[in-house]
Scaffold this motif. Structure first.
Motif, short mmCIF file in Angstrom:
data_model
loop_
_atom_site.label_atom_id
_atom_site.label_comp_id
_atom_site.label_asym_id
_atom_site.label_seq_id
_atom_site.Cartn_x
_atom_site.Cartn_y
_atom_site.Cartn_z
N LEU A 1 33.72 -10.21 -27.82
CA LEU A 1 32.75 -10.61 -26.79
C LEU A 1 33.42 -10.75 -25.43
O LEU A 1 34.63 -10.93 -25.34
N GLU A 2 32.62 -10.69 -24.38
CA GLU A 2 33.13 -10.82 -23.02
C GLU A 2 33.46 -12.25 -22.64
O GLU A 2 34.43 -12.49 -21.92
N SER A 3 32.62 -13.19 -23.04
CA SER A 3 32.85 -14.57 -22.59
C SER A 3 32.10 -15.58 -23.43
O SER A 3 31.17 -15.24 -24.17
N TRP B 1 21.86 -13.09 -20.84
CA TRP B 1 22.85 -13.01 -19.77
C TRP B 1 23.07 -11.56 -19.42
O TRP B 1 22.75 -10.65 -20.20
N ARG B 2 23.63 -11.32 -18.26
CA ARG B 2 23.90 -9.95 -17.81
C ARG B 2 25.37 -9.66 -18.09
O ARG B 2 26.26 -10.36 -17.63
N ASP B 3 25.63 -8.59 -18.85
CA ASP B 3 27.02 -8.26 -19.19
C ASP B 3 27.68 -7.46 -18.07
O ASP B 3 27.06 -7.17 -17.04
N LYS B 4 28.93 -7.07 -18.29
CA LYS B 4 29.70 -6.39 -17.23
C LYS B 4 29.15 -5.01 -16.88
O LYS B 4 29.44 -4.49 -15.82
N THR B 5 28.32 -4.43 -17.76
CA THR B 5 27.71 -3.13 -17.43
C THR B 5 26.40 -3.30 -16.67
O THR B 5 25.82 -2.31 -16.25
N ASN C 1 21.24 -8.95 -21.86
CA ASN C 1 21.31 -9.13 -23.30
C ASN C 1 20.54 -10.39 -23.69
O ASN C 1 20.77 -11.45 -23.13
N HIS D 1 28.76 -5.84 -29.34
CA HIS D 1 28.68 -4.50 -28.75
C HIS D 1 29.02 -3.42 -29.77
O HIS D 1 29.46 -3.70 -30.88
N CYS E 1 35.92 -15.09 -28.41
CA CYS E 1 35.79 -13.77 -27.80
C CYS E 1 36.66 -12.74 -28.51
O CYS E 1 36.21 -11.61 -28.77
#
Length: 164
Positions: A150-152, A106-110, A114, A70, A145
């Motif tokens: 990174l988120e996960s 994958w779909r991130d938290k926003t 991606n 990010h 992470c």
């Protein structure tokens, strides 16, 4: 006067059709495209008798590592990831592991989707050792992470029968 020969149905078989017929007959007669006799084995019988008895209870843990970052950061390179494998993962799973490169999304938290180069890591270990490996797996996920913002790191545990 018509003869029996004149009354018989005449059938003509072309050379390709005859060859195909012979191939089908041989295929069924030998038990498959490659005869087990040619290799001195009876693989079919061997596979049938061994299938039920093969392996011990194992777990296959699959970890999914993304490389996209990010805030304009450059993606994680192959060299960086392989260094992480060598320095962090291999010491915790010295008996063996498999790494495959792929393309993931994958779909991130926003809510953004991606798409990125990703790596799938697979480690197999006896099911009875799951409680001892779980802290190592979670450490690997958290550290990756933290190192790269990174988120996960995805995780999937699958029951397996394995034999080495």
């Amino acid at each position: 006067m018509p003869t029996d020969r004149d009354n018989m149905l005449q059938i003509r078989v072309s050379t390709p059709a005859a060859a195909a017929f012979v191939a089908v007959v041989l295929l069924f007669a030998t038990g498959g495209p490659v005869s087990e006799v040619a290799y001195g084995t009876n693989a079919t019988a061997s596979a049938q008798t061994q299938t039920a008895a093969h392996g011990s209870p194992y777990l296959a843990t699959h970890l999914y590592f993304g490389t996209g970052r990010h805030n304009g950061e450059p993606p994680i390179t192959d060299d960086q990831f392989m260094k992480f494998v060598a320095d962090v993962i291999t010491p915790r799973f010295p008996s063996g592991l498999t790494v495959q490169q792929g393309r993931g999304q994958w779909r991130d938290k926003t809510g953004s989707i991606n798409r990125e180069i990703s790596y799938e890591l697979t480690v197999l270990y006896p099911a009875r050792e799951a409680h001892t490996h779980d802290p190592d797996i979670e450490y690997i996920r958290r550290l990756y992470c933290a190192m790269y913002g990174l988120e996960s790191v995805g995780r999937a545990d699958v029951k397996a029968q394995a034999d080495f």
